[in-house]
Design an enzyme around this catalytic site. Structure first.
Site, PDB file in Angstrom:
ATOM      1  N   ASP A  85      54.429  25.640  10.682  1.00 32.70           N
ATOM      2  CA  ASP A  85      54.911  25.881  12.050  1.00 32.70           C
ATOM      3  C   ASP A  85      55.085  24.555  12.786  1.00 32.70           C
ATOM      4  O   ASP A  85      55.582  24.523  13.905  1.00 32.70           O
ATOM      5  CB  ASP A  85      53.911  26.770  12.808  1.00 32.70           C
ATOM      6  CG  ASP A  85      54.428  27.161  14.194  1.00 32.70           C
ATOM      7  OD1 ASP A  85      55.601  27.569  14.287  1.00 32.70           O
ATOM      8  OD2 ASP A  85      53.665  27.045  15.173  1.00 32.70           O
ATOM      9  N   GLU A  89      58.582  16.483  14.408  1.00 33.92           N
ATOM     10  CA  GLU A  89      59.250  17.665  14.981  1.00 33.92           C
ATOM     11  C   GLU A  89      59.910  17.392  16.332  1.00 33.92           C
ATOM     12  O   GLU A  89      60.859  18.076  16.715  1.00 33.92           O
ATOM     13  CB  GLU A  89      58.253  18.827  15.129  1.00 33.92           C
ATOM     14  CG  GLU A  89      57.156  18.572  16.163  1.00 33.92           C
ATOM     15  CD  GLU A  89      56.179  19.746  16.304  1.00 33.92           C
ATOM     16  OE1 GLU A  89      55.775  20.303  15.267  1.00 33.92           O
ATOM     17  OE2 GLU A  89      55.828  20.086  17.452  1.00 33.92           O
ATOM     18  N   ARG A 141      48.961  20.713  13.630  1.00 30.25           N
ATOM     19  CA  ARG A 141      49.813  19.601  14.034  1.00 30.25           C
ATOM     20  C   ARG A 141      50.442  19.008  12.778  1.00 30.25           C
ATOM     21  O   ARG A 141      49.773  18.841  11.755  1.00 30.25           O
ATOM     22  CB  ARG A 141      49.023  18.509  14.776  1.00 30.25           C
ATOM     23  CG  ARG A 141      48.661  18.858  16.222  1.00 30.25           C
ATOM     24  CD  ARG A 141      49.881  18.899  17.151  1.00 30.25           C
ATOM     25  NE  ARG A 141      49.515  19.195  18.530  1.00 30.25           N
ATOM     26  CZ  ARG A 141      49.490  20.419  19.068  1.00 30.25           C
ATOM     27  NH1 ARG A 141      49.809  21.476  18.356  1.00 30.25           N
ATOM     28  NH2 ARG A 141      49.161  20.586  20.329  1.00 30.25           N
ATOM     29  N   HIS A 173      57.302  25.490  15.747  1.00 32.78           N
ATOM     30  CA  HIS A 173      56.155  25.385  16.668  1.00 32.78           C
ATOM     31  C   HIS A 173      56.120  26.603  17.607  1.00 32.78           C
ATOM     32  O   HIS A 173      56.209  26.478  18.826  1.00 32.78           O
ATOM     33  CB  HIS A 173      56.211  24.087  17.479  1.00 32.78           C
ATOM     34  CG  HIS A 173      54.844  23.623  17.895  1.00 32.78           C
ATOM     35  ND1 HIS A 173      54.422  22.332  17.788  1.00 32.78           N
ATOM     36  CD2 HIS A 173      53.785  24.304  18.423  1.00 32.78           C
ATOM     37  CE1 HIS A 173      53.178  22.217  18.238  1.00 32.78           C
ATOM     38  NE2 HIS A 173      52.773  23.417  18.627  1.00 32.78           N
TER      39      HIS A 173
HETATM   40  N1  LIG Z   1      51.190  25.813  16.531  1.00 33.10           N
HETATM   41  C1  LIG Z   1      50.794  26.069  17.766  1.00 33.10           C
HETATM   42  O1  LIG Z   1      51.546  26.664  18.559  1.00 33.10           O
HETATM   43  C2  LIG Z   1      49.424  25.638  18.230  1.00 33.10           C
HETATM   44  C3  LIG Z   1      48.897  26.229  19.375  1.00 33.10           C
HETATM   45  C4  LIG Z   1      47.610  25.877  19.781  1.00 33.10           C
HETATM   46  C5  LIG Z   1      46.881  24.937  19.079  1.00 33.10           C
HETATM   47  N2  LIG Z   1      47.423  24.359  17.973  1.00 33.10           N
HETATM   48  C6  LIG Z   1      46.653  23.365  17.208  1.00 33.10           C
HETATM   49  O2  LIG Z   1      45.489  23.977  16.708  1.00 33.10           O
HETATM   50  C7  LIG Z   1      44.437  23.014  16.765  1.00 33.10           C
HETATM   51  C8  LIG Z   1      43.112  23.730  16.739  1.00 33.10           C
HETATM   52  O3  LIG Z   1      42.936  24.433  17.945  1.00 33.10           O
HETATM   53  P1  LIG Z   1      41.513  25.035  18.347  1.00 33.10           P
HETATM   54  O4  LIG Z   1      41.689  25.641  19.689  1.00 33.10           O
HETATM   55  O5  LIG Z   1      40.943  25.863  17.240  1.00 33.10           O
HETATM   56  O6  LIG Z   1      40.655  23.684  18.478  1.00 33.10           O
HETATM   57  P2  LIG Z   1      39.094  23.540  18.533  1.00 33.10           P
HETATM   58  O7  LIG Z   1      38.823  22.250  19.196  1.00 33.10           O
HETATM   59  O8  LIG Z   1      38.454  24.777  19.060  1.00 33.10           O
HETATM   60  O9  LIG Z   1      38.674  23.423  16.989  1.00 33.10           O
HETATM   61  C9  LIG Z   1      39.010  22.347  16.171  1.00 33.10           C
HETATM   62  C10 LIG Z   1      37.992  22.269  15.040  1.00 33.10           C
HETATM   63  O10 LIG Z   1      38.393  21.242  14.135  1.00 33.10           O
HETATM   64  C11 LIG Z   1      37.229  20.570  13.713  1.00 33.10           C
HETATM   65  N3  LIG Z   1      37.512  19.258  13.165  1.00 33.10           N
HETATM   66  C12 LIG Z   1      37.711  18.084  13.821  1.00 33.10           C
HETATM   67  N4  LIG Z   1      37.869  17.081  12.937  1.00 33.10           N
HETATM   68  C13 LIG Z   1      37.783  17.633  11.696  1.00 33.10           C
HETATM   69  C14 LIG Z   1      37.853  17.121  10.375  1.00 33.10           C
HETATM   70  N5  LIG Z   1      38.067  15.824  10.134  1.00 33.10           N
HETATM   71  N6  LIG Z   1      37.703  17.985   9.346  1.00 33.10           N
HETATM   72  C15 LIG Z   1      37.494  19.298   9.556  1.00 33.10           C
HETATM   73  N7  LIG Z   1      37.400  19.854  10.782  1.00 33.10           N
HETATM   74  C16 LIG Z   1      37.541  19.015  11.834  1.00 33.10           C
HETATM   75  C17 LIG Z   1      36.360  20.517  14.961  1.00 33.10           C
HETATM   76  O11 LIG Z   1      34.990  20.246  14.644  1.00 33.10           O
HETATM   77  C18 LIG Z   1      36.579  21.911  15.534  1.00 33.10           C
HETATM   78  O12 LIG Z   1      35.637  22.843  15.021  1.00 33.10           O
HETATM   79  C19 LIG Z   1      44.728  22.244  18.067  1.00 33.10           C
HETATM   80  O13 LIG Z   1      44.142  20.969  18.046  1.00 33.10           O
HETATM   81  C20 LIG Z   1      46.229  22.174  18.063  1.00 33.10           C
HETATM   82  O14 LIG Z   1      46.624  20.980  17.442  1.00 33.10           O
HETATM   83  C21 LIG Z   1      48.663  24.693  17.530  1.00 33.10           C
END
Ligand SMILES: NC(=O)c1ccc[n+]([C@@H]2O[C@H](COP(=O)([O-])OP(=O)(O)OC[C@H]3O[C@@H](n4cnc5c(N)ncnc54)[C@H](O)[C@@H]3O)[C@@H](O)[C@H]2O)c1
Length: 337
Positions: free
Chosen positions: A265, A270, A241, A302
């Site tokens: 990305d 955005e 994000r 994105h």
């Molecule tokens: N660019 C894209 O098209 C796209 C698509 C899907 C998801 N995403 C982003 O990717 C992110 C991650 O997705 P995911 O499915 O792996 O989520 P997820 O919930 O499986 O994993 C997120 C991880 O981040 C960790 N986390 C939370 N706070 C933290 C901190 N302060 N420091 C370090 N780690 C921390 C959590 O403990 C967890 O292990 C989503 O939240 C979304 O914003 C982007």
């Protein structure tokens, strides 16, 4: 159930929302209306008469919008994405609106894109593409480095971060280190080791890739102070994000030469530009324009989620989520504050 789908993309433009939802919707009791406009305080009124509002990453679903939707009788918000930072979950709960999302539509889509983005900024595919098409076969300025043996820091080892680390560790034989508030038991299996602190990860990594959600505690986690903790010449990739990074500080680190290259990305503002054709419009966001001007910044709009498999899973899961809610059945994808 009547569902109004905001920010949906036109059928025919590409294999996108409307096609994938129409292909998956075999539930006669779910009626979908697709709108291309985003949800915000000026458009929520269109949801009058609908039970559910279906939204994407840049729709605005804050307390004001939720209050308006509640007054119209909307009972459900269905996010067709994993992140939920654009919904005020506290307000939704207090208004009795249930929120569902698609937590894991395709971690592979994003992880593979993140690795591609790393490869792009390291090996400069994007520059070669345009150069060769113009008949310029010089290799000047295209020098890269091997990923084998390089230290790559993954911040957030959930579904996507863990998979990204696995690909880099197993496939490229990089030294993958990670930082997360919670340690994933599978990390060791993939040769990923945790650092004790974020500072330690930033100080050791040649490349840092962000994979944690946008939460109050992670907003601007990459800022002037943490950028200074990164190695001089380090590379940074963000497919998570935009607001994880303080863009002004990032620009400062690029201008000073502290960062070697950046792949983005996502961008913190955005929503004003992404998912639309702005090729004949002025960019008024000077930070955004500045980022686009750096030779060593590679940006995409994105796009990391955009695979055939992900779109199918998003549509199927969203429809299943809404069907369960419509029938008052337990739904594992309910998202609460
Ligand atoms: N660019 C894209 O098209 C796209 C698509 C899907 C998801 N995403 C982003 O990717 C992110 C991650 O997705 P995911 O499915 O792996 O989520 P997820 O919930 O499986 O994993 C997120 C991880 O981040 C960790 N986390 C939370 N706070 C933290 C901190 N302060 N420091 C370090 N780690 C921390 C959590 O403990 C967890 O292990 C989503 O939240 C979304 O914003 C982007």
């Amino acid at each position: 159930m009547k569902i109004i789908v905001y920010s949906s993309k036109k059928a025919g433009s590409t294999i996108y929302d409307i096609n994938s939802f129409n292909e998956c919707n075999n539930k006669p009791d779910l009626e979908l209306l697709f709108l291309e406009i985003p949800l915000d305080h000026t458009t929520f009124a269109l949801a009058a008469g609908y039970d559910a509002v279906c939204i994407f990453v840049n729709d605005i679903c804050n307390a004001e919008v939720l209050e308006g939707l509640a007054k119209l009788g909307v009972k459900y918000i269905a996010l067709r994405c994993a992140g939920y930072n654009n919904v005020d979950l506290f307000a939704a709960k207090s208004l009795g609106i249930q929120v569902v999302r698609v937590p894991a539509y395709s971690p592979e889509a994003v992880a593979e894109f993140a690795v591609g983005m790393i490869m792009t900024i390291v090996r400069k595919y994007h520059k070669s593409y345009t150069r060769v098409r113009e008949g310029n076969f010089l290799l000047d300025g295209l020098l890269g480095f091997n990923l084998k043996g390089k230290t790559i820091g993954i911040i957030g080892t959930g579904r996507i971060g863990l998979l990204t680390g696995k690909i880099l560790s197993r496939g490229f034989e990089s030294n993958v280190i990670a930082y997360d508030l919670y340690h994933n038991a599978q990390a060791a299996e993939y040769g990923i080791t945790y650092t004790h602190t974020l500072e330690e990860l930033l100080g050791k990594s040649d490349i840092v890739s962000l994979h944690c959600p946008l939460l109050p505690g992670t907003r601007y986690m990459i800022n002037e102070k943490t950028l200074a903790q990164m190695k001089k010449g380090a590379y940074l990739v963000n497919t998570s994000r935009g607001s994880l990074i303080d863009t002004t500080a990032l620009i400062g680190a690029l201008k000073s030469g502290h960062l070697g290259a950046v792949g983005l990305d996502v961008y913190e503002k955005e929503s004003a530009y992404f998912f639309a054709d702005g090729s004949s419009k002025i960019i008024y966001d000077d930070n955004f324009a500045r980022l686009l001007s750096f030779y060593n910044v590679f940006m995409t709009g994105h796009q990391a989620f955009l695979t055939v498999e992900a779109l199918k899973n998003i549509a199927e899961t969203t429809i299943d989520n809404l069907e369960l809610l419509a029938n008052n059945q337990p739904c594992a994808n309910i998202t609460e504050a």
